[in-house]
Scaffold this active site. Structure first.
Site, PDB file in Angstrom:
ATOM      1  N   GLU A 155     -43.464 -19.267  27.199  1.00 15.91           N
ATOM      2  CA  GLU A 155     -43.618 -20.729  27.290  1.00 15.91           C
ATOM      3  C   GLU A 155     -45.056 -21.128  27.604  1.00 15.91           C
ATOM      4  O   GLU A 155     -45.325 -21.944  28.485  1.00 15.91           O
ATOM      5  CB  GLU A 155     -42.669 -21.293  28.354  1.00 15.91           C
ATOM      6  N   GLU A 191     -34.434 -16.965  26.380  1.00 12.46           N
ATOM      7  CA  GLU A 191     -33.899 -17.585  27.611  1.00 12.46           C
ATOM      8  C   GLU A 191     -32.811 -18.565  27.212  1.00 12.46           C
ATOM      9  O   GLU A 191     -33.029 -19.429  26.358  1.00 12.46           O
ATOM     10  CB  GLU A 191     -34.985 -18.327  28.396  1.00 12.46           C
TER      11      GLU A 191
HETATM   12  C1  GAL Z   1     -37.927 -21.390  32.055  1.00  8.82           C
HETATM   13  C2  GAL Z   1     -39.021 -20.416  32.419  1.00  8.82           C
HETATM   14  C3  GAL Z   1     -38.538 -19.419  33.445  1.00  8.82           C
HETATM   15  C4  GAL Z   1     -37.872 -20.133  34.564  1.00  8.82           C
HETATM   16  C5  GAL Z   1     -36.730 -20.920  34.057  1.00  8.82           C
HETATM   17  C6  GAL Z   1     -36.035 -21.620  35.219  1.00  8.82           C
HETATM   18  O1  GAL Z   1     -38.453 -22.509  31.437  1.00  8.82           O
HETATM   19  O2  GAL Z   1     -39.461 -19.710  31.301  1.00  8.82           O
HETATM   20  O3  GAL Z   1     -39.620 -18.681  33.928  1.00  8.82           O
HETATM   21  O4  GAL Z   1     -38.796 -20.957  35.160  1.00  8.82           O
HETATM   22  O5  GAL Z   1     -37.220 -21.876  33.143  1.00  8.82           O
HETATM   23  O6  GAL Z   1     -34.879 -22.209  34.876  1.00  8.82           O
END
Ligand code: GAL
Length: 924
Positions: free
Chosen positions: A523, A616
């Site tokens: 990100e 993710e």
């Molecule tokens: C994402 C990020 C992760 C963590 C997650 C939390 O956007 O890549 O590192 O922060 O959110 O929910």
């Protein structure tokens, strides 16, 4: 010279070995001959010593103004924001002008081995900064410094900072990571080591490490997650006094999670012949892999640190590796002997291939087996052995199909993955192999087959575990590049260090068969900067491919859209949250921030040749065993103080329907994945809870996003994944618990996660109806149940046949404590751990699900309680405390065996008004 009897001694992987004096080691050698008459299977070698130097350190952290030996000037932090939403747009990095004496010019040359273009190599300026400083002097008296053993995380013992203006807030875990600290240790370098190459190998130092030996600045490495080597040879004093001094500097506002602190991984002294296999100098890859044969390509980088050219013979044998201990089994093949010339002061790359018949392949569990091999490379000079180097590897093929997903050895494997941060809960960042293994075991029980190392290089030993345990890995290095997420994060050192960080990270990790892809960013802010960001992505992508063209290179995207230039630079499409859509359901309509509809189809249309997966997903939030009413009727909702969240108790409801602002419940993710079967699977955010980033309650200490809490107790969410990921395991799981005095007659929804397709629910023997999962439904819910105490039972069915059942019931009052251990026999090696669970139970042994009794632990025998926890993200009692309140009926004590003391450890837990409990652990 020291005689070593341990065949593991020369392994590339860290194996603990001790250095003894000549006398001592000779005795050891003699006694080993007595024990092993022909030193069977044991290699006696004078070739190389890889000495673990984890013990014997002195440590000091400044409590007042630190010294001025700073790596570089840092910008003044003007816009600190602890609880910034994770998917906020990163901002422009800040460049600082050097306005004071800094040590950076002396540290930069450490990167040279990993900078491809010699014209870009750094030259060490004259002089020796810091040499006058007392702490680096050999005769400085550090007797009153703390004695520590590595791996050491100075912050983990706390105390936690409380309150709104804490110097380290919730985002970084509320623990005292900040500031400058020093580590000192004497090194034992024998006079017979004169003429040898002497290296310091640091597996991880958080952060801005700078190292002096005998008052001379040797070098350092700023990024706290990379492993690095320093050449001590020019500064060492063989046969004399050798004083090592290491300065670390750990800024606040430098991370979005708990980074840990200190020499938090192992440190090694490597003493070897000046002509040797270079650091991480082997690369084994495999191709044309089938059950009947495989081609193995071997590359070895030889290093000649002498001033004369050398004629070297090189030979590599391949052995089967034992699955549990990695020891050599039968020899299965050899790369025949070759003679090469390595010029004075140069490196030389040697390459060879062979075909192995009937290879045993490495593949992920449970459908394949993680078979491993060891390549043993031997160097000879005029027939005399001068080096021996082991490389563990696996034989496997990987394929990334845009429609059918991931294949290992020709067989499809869906990513049933999770993201993991590097901390080990109450043990902090200090690496412990058993603690890491336990994390993976609990994940595997759930059906997890893949780990994304979020968002930095892991401990080397963790990759040994994933190799051995048959887990796929996405190995990731950065959370930001030039643009910043927090004021003092990696963007400050990115321009100077990114190339060296990437190349060194990959060279360390490239032989692990478990790694199937490289991720060079998460990100990052460059997603937002159109062509410029894409150009930087391309530059990093190309570095990765230069180092390894057998695996795809990617960076995870939560913002870059298919039509933007950024994704074009990726070999595979790693989407964070965008696949299933971000803030796109009605419950999320009022929120500001990134908003997308489900983007899987658009990515597939734009990149028909590239595999798409979610690196993710979810970011569901919950506190284990905490349930908040009313329950949202939808399948996913953002948590708020009035929906799913309790700001007073800092709890998020365990109905597993509530998420971060940009997140989605597991149900919503499954729906989206199943609607788009070309998607290769998912990596859930996150497997375990981790320290820091306690969205939505930043006055807490640890995350709410784990499927498993910080102590290792599964939340209810664990079972919705198990139901999906282990469809053949008959299971049914009921939530919530059934202790609700005062709720009689009130709506108290009951949800069931099951691998069955249908279930009937009973309350006190009366059926509440049989329900079937509809298409794209992943839980069965009885949302209008009115509470009355008693027994809740579910009977699950699959294809009409009885499949699994579960019963829970209202318990009596807390009456006793019950203790159980994950392992009752542990090794007396000073590292091994037993994780002891305490249950607060009623008279009949049923866990009282809302019990919060204060428990006090005590211990007798050769062990230590290193930490306790209960998995409550809001708990601010320091981890070493022997007093720990239960949370939702459970607490944990972590017991470590003392080194070399065998016997019985007895742990007792007591609590007011409850029957106490005792458990015994044997150490061998
Ligand atoms: C994402 C990020 C992760 C963590 C997650 C939390 O956007 O890549 O590192 O922060 O959110 O929910």
């Amino acid at each position: 010279m020291i005689l070593e009897t341990d065949p593991n001694f020369m392994r590339t992987q860290p194996i603990i070995a001790m250095r003894f004096t000549l006398l001592c080691s000779s005795l050891l050698f003699l006694s080993s001959l007595l024990l092993f008459p022909e030193a069977k299977g044991q290699v006696i070698s004078k070739l190389k010593e890889r000495i673990n130097i984890n013990d014997g350190w002195r440590f000091m952290r400044y409590t007042s103004e630190p010294d001025k030996l700073i790596y570089d000037v840092r910008p003044v932090v003007t816009d600190r924001n602890d609880n910034i939403v994770a998917d906020s747009r990163p901002t422009e990095g800040v460049a600082v002008a050097v306005s004071q004496d800094v040590l950076k010019p002396w540290i930069l040359p450490t990167a040279n081995d990993f900078i491809k273009d010699p014209a870009k190599h750094h030259t060490r300026p004259p002089g020796n900064p810091g040499s006058e400083f007392p702490f680096v002097q050999n005769n400085f008296n550090d007797n009153d410094w703390e004695k520590v053993t590595l791996p050491h995380d100075w912050a983990i013992k706390g105390p936690f900072y409380d309150g709104g203006n804490a110097i380290v807030g919730g985002g970084m875990g509320r623990l005292p990571i900040q500031g400058v600290a020093w580590y000192r240790r004497k090194l034992n370098i024998a006079s017979s080591d004169k003429g040898k190459s002497i290296y310091l190998d640091i597996d991880g130092a958080m952060s801005y490490a700078m190292v002096w030996l005998n008052g001379k600045l040797v070098g350092g490495w700023p990024y706290g997650y990379n492993s690095f080597r320093l050449d001590l040879t020019p500064y060492a004093n063989p046969g004399g006094d050798n004083q090592l001094a290491i300065r670390l500097d750990n800024p606040t506002n430098s991370s979005r999670w708990y980074p840990g602190s200190g020499l938090y991984r192992s440190v090694w002294l490597t003493i070897e012949n000046p002509v040797h296999v270079a650091q991480w100098g082997t690369f084994v890859t495999t191709r044309d892999v089938s059950a009947s044969s495989a081609k193995i390509d071997l590359k070895v980088t030889l290093e000649n640190k002498t001033t004369a050219d050398q004629k070297i013979e090189i030979l590599t044998d391949i052995y089967k590796a034992g699955r549990l201990n990695g020891q050599r089994g039968n020899k299965v093949g050899s790369f025949t002997k070759s003679t090469v010339r390595v010029m004075a002061g140069q490196k030389f790359d040697y390459q060879k291939s062979l075909t192995l018949q009937n290879p045993l392949l490495w593949g992920p569990l449970p459908l394949q087996k993680p078979n491993l091999y060891v390549a043993v490379t031997k160097l000879f000079s005029n027939g005399t052995p001068i080096d021996e180097y082991e490389t563990q590897f696996g034989i496997r093929s990987i394929k990334f199909d845009p429609i059918k997903g991931m294949f290992v050895n020709g067989k499809p494997v869906r990513f049933q993955g999770v993201n993991q941060h590097h901390d080990l809960g109450a043990l902090g960042a200090a690496f412990n192999k058993r603690a890491a293994e336990r994390q993976l075991e609990i994940l595997q029980q759930m059906g997890c087959n893949a780990i994304r190392m979020a968002h930095n290089p892991p401990a080397a030993e963790l990759l040994e575990l994933t190799d051995r345990m048959g887990l796929l890995v996405i190995d990731e290095i950065f959370d930001c590049w030039e643009r910043r997420k927090t004021p003092l994060d990696f963007h400050l050192i990115f321009p100077d260090w990114h190339e060296a960080d990437i190349r060194s990270f990959m060279r360390r990790d490239r032989n692990h068969p478990s790694i199937i892809a490289w991720s060079f960013g998460n990100e990052v802010g460059e997603q937002y900067t159109a062509e410029a960001g894409a150009a930087l992505a391309k530059q990093l992508h190309d570095i990765v491919k230069e180092e390894d063209d057998t695996r795809p290179a990617t960076a995870s995207m939560n913002y870059a859209k298919p039509e933007m230039p950024f994704p074009k630079e990726m070999d595979i499409m790693s989407l964070n949250y965008q696949g299933e859509g971000i803030r796109d359901a009605p419950a999320y309509a009022h929120l500001r921030g990134i908003r997308t509809s489900p983007l899987y189809p658009a990515f597939q249309k734009a990149f028909p040749d590239k595999l798409i997966y979610s690196s993710e997903t979810s970011s569901a939030l919950s506190s284990r065993g905490a349930y908040i009413f009313p329950v949202t009727p939808g399948i996913s909702a953002p948590v708020s103080d009035s929906t799913g969240g309790d700001p007073r108790k800092k709890q998020v409801s365990g109905y597993e329907l509530y998420t971060a602002q940009f997140g989605a419940s597991p149900d919503k993710v499954f729906f989206s994945q199943d609607k788009h079967p070309f998607v290769a699977g998912e990596f859930v955010w996150s497997g375990w809870d981790y320290l820091g980033e306690p969205t939505p309650y930043y006055n807490a200490r640890s995350s709410y996003s784990g499927i498993i809490d910080l102590a290792g107790f599964p939340k209810d969410r664990y079972y919705i994944y198990q139901a999906r990921w282990r469809p053949d395991l008959p299971m049914a799981h009921i939530l919530p618990h059934w202790n609700w005095p005062g709720r009689e007659g009130q709506i108290t929804p009951i949800h069931v996660f099951t691998s069955g397709d249908e279930a009937e629910l009973f309350l006190n023997g009366k059926s509440l109806g049989r329900k079937k999962k509809g298409e794209f439904e992943y839980r069965l819910r009885w949302d209008s149940v009115k509470y009355s105490s008693g027994i809740v039972k579910v009977v699950a069915y699959r294809k009409g046949k009885r499949w699994a059942e579960q019963t829970i019931q209202t318990t009596g009052n807390a009456a006793q404590l019950l203790l159980s251990a994950d392992r009752n026999n542990i090794a007396a090696d000073g590292n091994d751990l037993s994780f002891i669970t305490v249950k607060v139970a009623d008279r009949n042994g049923r866990v009282v699900p809302d019990a919060v009794n204060k428990i006090t632990f005590s211990i007798e025998g050769p062990g230590e309680i290193v930490a306790t926890d209960n998995g409550d993200p809001a708990e601010l009692v320091a981890f070493p405390s022997r007093e720990r309140a239960a949370y939702s009926g459970l607490a944990l004590a972590i017991v470590r065996a003392e080194k070399k003391k065998t016997g019985v450890i007895k742990i007792t837990a007591i609590a007011d008004g409850l029957k106490k409990a005792t458990i015994e652990i044997r150490t061998k």
